[in-house]
Design a protein around this motif. Structure first.
Motif, PDB file in Angstrom:
ATOM      1  N   GLY A  14     159.785 -15.732  80.974  1.00 51.08           N
ATOM      2  CA  GLY A  14     160.959 -16.619  80.762  1.00 51.08           C
ATOM      3  C   GLY A  14     162.187 -15.870  80.766  1.00 51.08           C
ATOM      4  N   THR A  15     163.478 -16.584  80.901  1.00 50.51           N
ATOM      5  CA  THR A  15     164.495 -15.963  80.789  1.00 50.51           C
ATOM      6  C   THR A  15     165.250 -15.860  79.320  1.00 50.51           C
ATOM      7  N   SER A  16     164.735 -16.577  78.453  1.00 47.62           N
ATOM      8  CA  SER A  16     165.062 -16.754  77.063  1.00 47.62           C
ATOM      9  C   SER A  16     166.582 -17.229  76.721  1.00 47.62           C
ATOM     10  N   SER A  17     166.689 -17.984  77.839  1.00 50.10           N
ATOM     11  CA  SER A  17     168.259 -18.491  77.808  1.00 50.10           C
ATOM     12  C   SER A  17     168.675 -19.211  76.426  1.00 50.10           C
ATOM     13  N   ARG A  18     167.625 -20.100  75.995  1.00 46.11           N
ATOM     14  CA  ARG A  18     168.203 -20.608  74.430  1.00 46.11           C
ATOM     15  C   ARG A  18     168.257 -19.628  73.338  1.00 46.11           C
ATOM     16  N   PHE A  19     167.689 -18.417  73.600  1.00 43.61           N
ATOM     17  CA  PHE A  19     167.552 -17.293  72.403  1.00 43.61           C
ATOM     18  C   PHE A  19     168.850 -16.714  72.494  1.00 43.61           C
ATOM     19  N   GLN A  22     169.614 -11.634  73.345  1.00 43.50           N
ATOM     20  CA  GLN A  22     168.502 -10.823  73.095  1.00 43.50           C
ATOM     21  C   GLN A  22     167.098 -11.418  73.804  1.00 43.50           C
ATOM     22  N   ASP A  23     165.929 -10.710  74.291  1.00 43.99           N
ATOM     23  CA  ASP A  23     164.946 -10.922  74.692  1.00 43.99           C
ATOM     24  C   ASP A  23     164.076 -11.627  73.493  1.00 43.99           C
ATOM     25  N   LYS A  24     163.729 -12.719  73.471  1.00 40.39           N
ATOM     26  CA  LYS A  24     162.874 -13.475  72.311  1.00 40.39           C
ATOM     27  C   LYS A  24     161.686 -12.589  72.207  1.00 40.39           C
ATOM     28  N   LEU A  25     161.019 -12.497  73.300  1.00 40.67           N
ATOM     29  CA  LEU A  25     159.922 -11.750  73.263  1.00 40.67           C
ATOM     30  C   LEU A  25     159.547 -10.480  72.535  1.00 40.67           C
ATOM     31  N   MET A  26     160.880  -9.867  72.573  1.00 45.34           N
ATOM     32  CA  MET A  26     160.975  -8.268  72.202  1.00 45.34           C
ATOM     33  C   MET A  26     161.465  -8.596  70.748  1.00 45.34           C
ATOM     34  N   ALA A  27     161.858  -9.672  70.079  1.00 47.04           N
ATOM     35  CA  ALA A  27     162.354  -9.846  68.747  1.00 47.04           C
ATOM     36  C   ALA A  27     161.412  -9.485  67.753  1.00 47.04           C
ATOM     37  N   PRO A  28     161.721  -8.749  66.581  1.00 48.73           N
ATOM     38  CA  PRO A  28     160.523  -8.339  65.828  1.00 48.73           C
ATOM     39  C   PRO A  28     160.043  -9.437  64.771  1.00 48.73           C
ATOM     40  N   LEU A  29     158.833  -9.433  64.755  1.00 46.25           N
ATOM     41  CA  LEU A  29     158.054 -10.559  63.950  1.00 46.25           C
ATOM     42  C   LEU A  29     157.006  -9.958  63.159  1.00 46.25           C
ATOM     43  N   ARG A  30     156.877  -9.594  61.795  1.00 51.11           N
ATOM     44  CA  ARG A  30     155.815  -9.047  61.010  1.00 51.11           C
ATOM     45  C   ARG A  30     155.654  -7.864  61.579  1.00 51.11           C
ATOM     46  N   ASP A 183     156.268 -22.583  69.275  1.00 49.49           N
ATOM     47  CA  ASP A 183     156.770 -21.571  70.298  1.00 49.49           C
ATOM     48  C   ASP A 183     158.236 -21.204  69.764  1.00 49.49           C
ATOM     49  N   ILE A 184     158.518 -19.967  70.319  1.00 51.40           N
ATOM     50  CA  ILE A 184     159.713 -19.440  69.885  1.00 51.40           C
ATOM     51  C   ILE A 184     161.030 -19.617  71.181  1.00 51.40           C
ATOM     52  N   ASP A 185     161.626 -20.488  70.971  1.00 47.46           N
ATOM     53  CA  ASP A 185     162.940 -20.778  71.831  1.00 47.46           C
ATOM     54  C   ASP A 185     164.137 -20.118  71.503  1.00 47.46           C
ATOM     55  N   THR A 186     164.514 -20.431  70.168  1.00 46.06           N
ATOM     56  CA  THR A 186     165.821 -20.207  69.578  1.00 46.06           C
ATOM     57  C   THR A 186     165.728 -19.225  68.249  1.00 46.06           C
ATOM     58  N   PRO A 187     166.830 -18.634  67.843  1.00 49.83           N
ATOM     59  CA  PRO A 187     166.789 -17.799  66.565  1.00 49.83           C
ATOM     60  C   PRO A 187     166.393 -18.362  65.594  1.00 49.83           C
ATOM     61  N   GLU A 188     166.683 -19.668  65.437  1.00 49.87           N
ATOM     62  CA  GLU A 188     166.055 -20.549  64.301  1.00 49.87           C
ATOM     63  C   GLU A 188     164.716 -20.603  64.281  1.00 49.87           C
ATOM     64  N   ASP A 189     163.934 -20.833  65.550  1.00 49.63           N
ATOM     65  CA  ASP A 189     162.555 -21.058  65.581  1.00 49.63           C
ATOM     66  C   ASP A 189     162.123 -19.728  64.903  1.00 49.63           C
ATOM     67  N   LEU A 190     162.599 -18.541  65.469  1.00 48.48           N
ATOM     68  CA  LEU A 190     161.950 -17.205  64.681  1.00 48.48           C
ATOM     69  C   LEU A 190     162.305 -16.954  63.379  1.00 48.48           C
TER      70      LEU A 190
END
Length: 199
Positions: A14-19, A22-30, A183-190
């Protein structure tokens, strides 16, 4: 159906357009990137084949390396603007020649909190190559989802970003909580995911 007869297909193009930028798949989580949670969970299971559809390596070098180390066959979707359907078509074309594969389990890289137990429930509910088994939070159908080999021609004809939604809506529904299926689409989701420890 046993996982040894199923190809796990990880969609990560995906292009992470709503995020945002930044590439949402590379955003740090735990302690690791969002995508690492899903790809590691799926790789820990005994699937016949691990397939990942990703953006070109220039756009996602870290994900390419992690997938390679975990034994995934990496398929590049260089037209992610086509939507999810383009990635599904590439994956089905790849597994189609292998007659041992009885179906695919579609997994989304931006769903970091799906446990192995839920993936197993989906696979065990699939009886044969005609089966379609989707996840649901009680409201809508979604991946993770099993689609049997009989439906591969239908998947090869998909277009746009709806993916296999119509097919999934008519399949067997395995219910679980929204906390697992988010699923994570936006910074708020993260932010919301970071505030909740998965059970």
């Amino acid at each position: 159906m046993r996982t040894e007869k199923i190809a796990a297909v990880l969609l990560a193009a995906g292009t992470s357009s709503r995020f945002g930028e930044q590439d949402k798949l590379m955003a740090p989580l735990r302690g690791k990137p969002v995508a690492a949670h899903t790809l590691e969970t799926v790789a820990s299971m005994a699937f016949a084949k691990l397939v990942a559809v990703v953006r070109p390596i220039d756009f996602a070098p870290v994900i390419h390396r992690k997938l390679d180390r975990r034994g995934y066959t990496i398929l590049v979707n260089d037209q992610p603007e086509e939507g999810m359907s383009g990635s599904i078509v590439r994956a089905v074309e790849h597994v189609l020649p292998d007659q041992k594969i009885r179906g695919i389990l579609i997994c989304l890289a931006d769903m970091p909190d799906v446990p192995p137990s839920h993936y197993n429930r989906i696979c065990l509910a699939a009886e044969d190559i005609r089966s379609v088994v989707a996840s649901t939070d009680g409201f809508s159908s979604s991946p993770p989802a099993f689609i049997g080999r009989k439906h591969f021609p239908e998947l090869l004809a998909l277009k746009g970003d709806q993916g296999a939604r119509a097919l999934l809506s008519h399949g067997l529904q395995i219910e679980t909580t929204g906390a697992i299926l988010h699923d994570i689409d936006t910074p708020e989701d993260l932010l919301n995911v970071r505030s909740v420890t998965p059970s």
